[in-house]
Design an enzyme around this catalytic site. Structure first.
Site, PDB file in Angstrom:
ATOM      1  N   ARG A   1       0.708  -1.296  -0.418  1.00 48.34           N
ATOM      2  CA  ARG A   1      -0.059  -0.121  -0.179  1.00 48.34           C
ATOM      3  C   ARG A   1       0.873   1.273   0.147  1.00 48.34           C
ATOM      4  O   ARG A   1       0.556   2.374  -0.602  1.00 48.34           O
ATOM      5  CB  ARG A   1      -1.046   0.006   1.178  1.00 48.34           C
ATOM      6  CG  ARG A   1      -2.251   0.793   1.022  1.00 48.34           C
ATOM      7  CD  ARG A   1      -3.276   0.627   2.038  1.00 48.34           C
ATOM      8  NE  ARG A   1      -2.552   0.939   3.429  1.00 48.34           N
ATOM      9  CZ  ARG A   1      -2.838   0.246   4.431  1.00 48.34           C
ATOM     10  NH1 ARG A   1      -3.911  -0.690   4.604  1.00 48.34           N
ATOM     11  NH2 ARG A   1      -2.484   0.426   5.608  1.00 48.34           N
TER      12      ARG A   1
ATOM     13  N   TYR B   1     -11.183  23.571 -10.350  1.00 49.11           N
ATOM     14  CA  TYR B   1     -12.045  22.597 -10.685  1.00 49.11           C
ATOM     15  C   TYR B   1     -13.168  22.195  -9.960  1.00 49.11           C
ATOM     16  O   TYR B   1     -13.094  22.086  -8.371  1.00 49.11           O
ATOM     17  CB  TYR B   1     -10.916  21.153 -10.429  1.00 49.11           C
ATOM     18  CG  TYR B   1     -11.596  19.795 -11.310  1.00 49.11           C
ATOM     19  CD1 TYR B   1     -11.703  19.805 -12.543  1.00 49.11           C
ATOM     20  CD2 TYR B   1     -11.705  18.925 -10.410  1.00 49.11           C
ATOM     21  CE1 TYR B   1     -12.286  18.463 -13.035  1.00 49.11           C
ATOM     22  CE2 TYR B   1     -11.959  17.743 -10.866  1.00 49.11           C
ATOM     23  CZ  TYR B   1     -12.595  17.463 -12.121  1.00 49.11           C
ATOM     24  OH  TYR B   1     -12.931  16.265 -12.576  1.00 49.11           O
TER      25      TYR B   1
ATOM     26  N   ASP C   1      -2.742  23.644  -8.506  1.00 51.91           N
ATOM     27  CA  ASP C   1      -3.368  22.652  -9.708  1.00 51.91           C
ATOM     28  C   ASP C   1      -2.522  23.051 -10.992  1.00 51.91           C
ATOM     29  O   ASP C   1      -2.772  24.054 -11.455  1.00 51.91           O
ATOM     30  CB  ASP C   1      -4.742  22.542  -9.817  1.00 51.91           C
ATOM     31  CG  ASP C   1      -5.159  21.239 -10.520  1.00 51.91           C
ATOM     32  OD1 ASP C   1      -4.421  21.121 -11.565  1.00 51.91           O
ATOM     33  OD2 ASP C   1      -6.460  20.943 -10.559  1.00 51.91           O
TER      34      ASP C   1
ATOM     35  N   LYS D   1      -4.554  13.113 -17.326  1.00 51.67           N
ATOM     36  CA  LYS D   1      -4.838  14.146 -18.529  1.00 51.67           C
ATOM     37  C   LYS D   1      -3.426  14.053 -19.200  1.00 51.67           C
ATOM     38  O   LYS D   1      -3.444  13.035 -19.897  1.00 51.67           O
ATOM     39  CB  LYS D   1      -4.980  15.726 -18.155  1.00 51.67           C
ATOM     40  CG  LYS D   1      -6.357  15.768 -17.030  1.00 51.67           C
ATOM     41  CD  LYS D   1      -7.652  15.431 -17.415  1.00 51.67           C
ATOM     42  CE  LYS D   1      -8.754  15.172 -16.466  1.00 51.67           C
ATOM     43  NZ  LYS D   1      -9.052  16.376 -15.704  1.00 51.67           N
TER      44      LYS D   1
HETATM   45  C1  PLP Z   1      -9.561  16.531 -14.569  1.00 53.59           C
HETATM   46  C2  PLP Z   1      -8.986  17.562 -13.756  1.00 53.59           C
HETATM   47  C3  PLP Z   1      -8.801  17.399 -12.197  1.00 53.59           C
HETATM   48  C4  PLP Z   1      -9.254  15.923 -11.741  1.00 53.59           C
HETATM   49  O1  PLP Z   1      -8.581  14.855 -12.082  1.00 53.59           O
HETATM   50  P1  PLP Z   1      -9.192  13.473 -12.330  1.00 53.59           P
HETATM   51  O2  PLP Z   1      -8.310  12.434 -12.651  1.00 53.59           O
HETATM   52  O3  PLP Z   1     -10.214  13.184 -13.394  1.00 53.59           O
HETATM   53  O4  PLP Z   1      -9.795  12.975 -10.927  1.00 53.59           O
HETATM   54  C5  PLP Z   1      -8.144  18.101 -11.527  1.00 53.59           C
HETATM   55  N1  PLP Z   1      -7.911  19.486 -12.024  1.00 53.59           N
HETATM   56  C6  PLP Z   1      -8.015  19.663 -13.328  1.00 53.59           C
HETATM   57  C7  PLP Z   1      -7.541  21.000 -13.795  1.00 53.59           C
HETATM   58  C8  PLP Z   1      -8.690  18.738 -14.002  1.00 53.59           C
HETATM   59  O5  PLP Z   1      -8.951  19.360 -15.434  1.00 53.59           O
END
Ligand code: PLP
Length: 395
Positions: free
Chosen positions: A61, A114, A186, A211
């Site tokens: 883990r 987000y 982020d 992404k």
């Molecule tokens: C998609 C996204 C997230 C979340 O990511 P997931 O893997 O879908 O949980 C967070 N921040 C941004 C800017 C995003 O585009």
């Protein structure tokens, strides 16, 4: 978790880090890639081994060689102390925020952040006795006026992934630190190739690895990279909540990262080309891409970023819902769906309403978010030109 290496690796280019970091062929019988490790139990040979806890791995883990192969690369790219791979981008956000708060604390969140992160703050955090307030993403140093004695974290997303305001990270970091708070950024849009928030004063950087890192729309992942001071709380929060990323998913992230530099270069130039082409098309009121000189935050973007991502929005002149449907329903190359970062282009009609509170969205017209993928650029333009024509005709 991976140690930050010093010495020569400091001077290596990002392309070399992406292709060489985080893999040790000598440990894998000479095979190039760190394979998928699947495992919960890690075996000990003696009582001393078990009690002494000196083995590199103790229990699955806490990670395995496949998850570490990803963490090592991101740590190096972000200039971080350490990085943790977590199951999704949203998990990266929630763990990062939870690592900074206790009951009675307050967090400030960018109004452009987000949306599921907002829901986490308004629902879950509130139940835990933590207040969340929202700020204008263009507030800059003005955020000082919003700081309360109990504000312990600021969550920024720069640029916002629907509306693309660029934030003044150094100014916001200074205000956070003057208050003893931490700044979480982020950085999913630019990737660490084009923007490095830790070097600008941030304490934690999160990514939706789903992404650009994965890059093929086929896995979920998130990362949290921190300074040395912020690390212990992040790691204990992750461990206590039981978050773990499987070797299978970690492998897909590691595989995606190997080509991140050339993919980002393509996404960067294609998105910019389509964005500036769109500026000259009928029905287009505004293109929200920080790399365009027409963007209100272009100067800040040029100061703090070395390139741009695949994603931007376009605002079309006001028209009824039938026009929006006419635009998206008959697209031939672009497809419609959440997420982004894959090789395929996406178009998402965006409705901003209740999810803007500090700085309500007042622009008239219909907003579409585009992710520019790796198809032929003329095919993409033709698809959009046809869509705009249908949008006009449906009015
Ligand atoms: C998609 C996204 C997230 C979340 O990511 P997931 O893997 O879908 O949980 C967070 N921040 C941004 C800017 C995003 O585009």
């Amino acid at each position: 978790m991976s140690e930050k290496k010093s010495g020569n690796s400091e001077r290596r280019s990002v392309e070399t880090i992406l292709t060489h970091h985080g893999r040790e062929p000598d440990d894998q019988f000479g095979f190039v890639n760190t394979p998928v490790y699947r495992g919960s139990t890690v075996l000990f040979k003696t009582l001393d081994d078990m009690v002494g806890q000196k083995q590199r791995f103790l229990y699955g883990r806490a990670g395995n060689p496949t998850t570490q192969s990803v963490e090592a690369v991101i740590t190096e790219l972000e200039g971080a102390y350490r990085t943790r791979l977590v199951p999704s981008g949203l998990a990266a956000i929630t763990i990062a925020v939870l690592s900074c708060v206790k009951a009675g604390d307050d967090v400030l969140i960018s109004d452009s952040a987000y949306e599921p992160g907002r829901s986490f703050a308004d629902g879950f955090l509130k139940r835990m006795g933590v207040t969340a307030r929202y700020y204008d993403p263009r507030i800059g140093a003005g955020i000082s006026a919003l700081m309360q004695p109990n504000t312990t974290a600021i969550l920024a997303e720069s640029p916002g992934s629907l509306t693309f305001e660029v934030q003044d990270i150094p100014a916001i970091a200074a205000a956070a630190h003057a208050n003893g708070a931490r700044l979480i950024v982020d950085n999913s849009w630019a990737s660490p190739l084009y923007h490095q928030p830790l070097a600008l004063g941030a304490d934690l950087v999160v990514h939706a690895g789903t992404k650009m890192f994965v890059g093929h729309s086929d896995a979920f992942a998130g990362t949290i990279s921190t300074t040395e001071a912020a690390w212990a709380e992040v790691e204990s929060t992750r461990a206590l909540l039981g978050f773990f990323t499987s070797g299978d998913d970690a492998y897909l992230v590691a595989r995606g990262l190997r080509t991140l530099a050339i993919r980002m270069k393509e996404h960067h130039s294609r998105a910019l080309e389509i964005a500036s082409w769109l500026e000259a098309q009928p029905e287009v009121v505004q293109v929200l891409h920080p790399g365009l000189s027409s963007h209100p935050d272009h100067a800040l973007f040029k100061r703090d970023f070395t390139g741009s991502g695949s994603l931007f929005s376009v605002l079309l002149a006001p028209a009824p819902r039938a026009s929006v449907a006419a635009f998206v329903d008959k697209l031939e190359i672009f497809t419609m769906g959440f997420s982004w970062g894959g090789y395929e282009s996406l178009c998402l009609p965006v409705r901003l309403g209740a999810n803007r509170t500090a700085k309500p969205w007042t622009a008239e017209g219909n907003l579409f978010r585009l992710h520019i993928g790796l198809e032929g650029i003329d095919d993409l333009k033709a698809d959009l030109a046809d869509a705009i024509a249908r949008y006009s005709a449906a009015r």
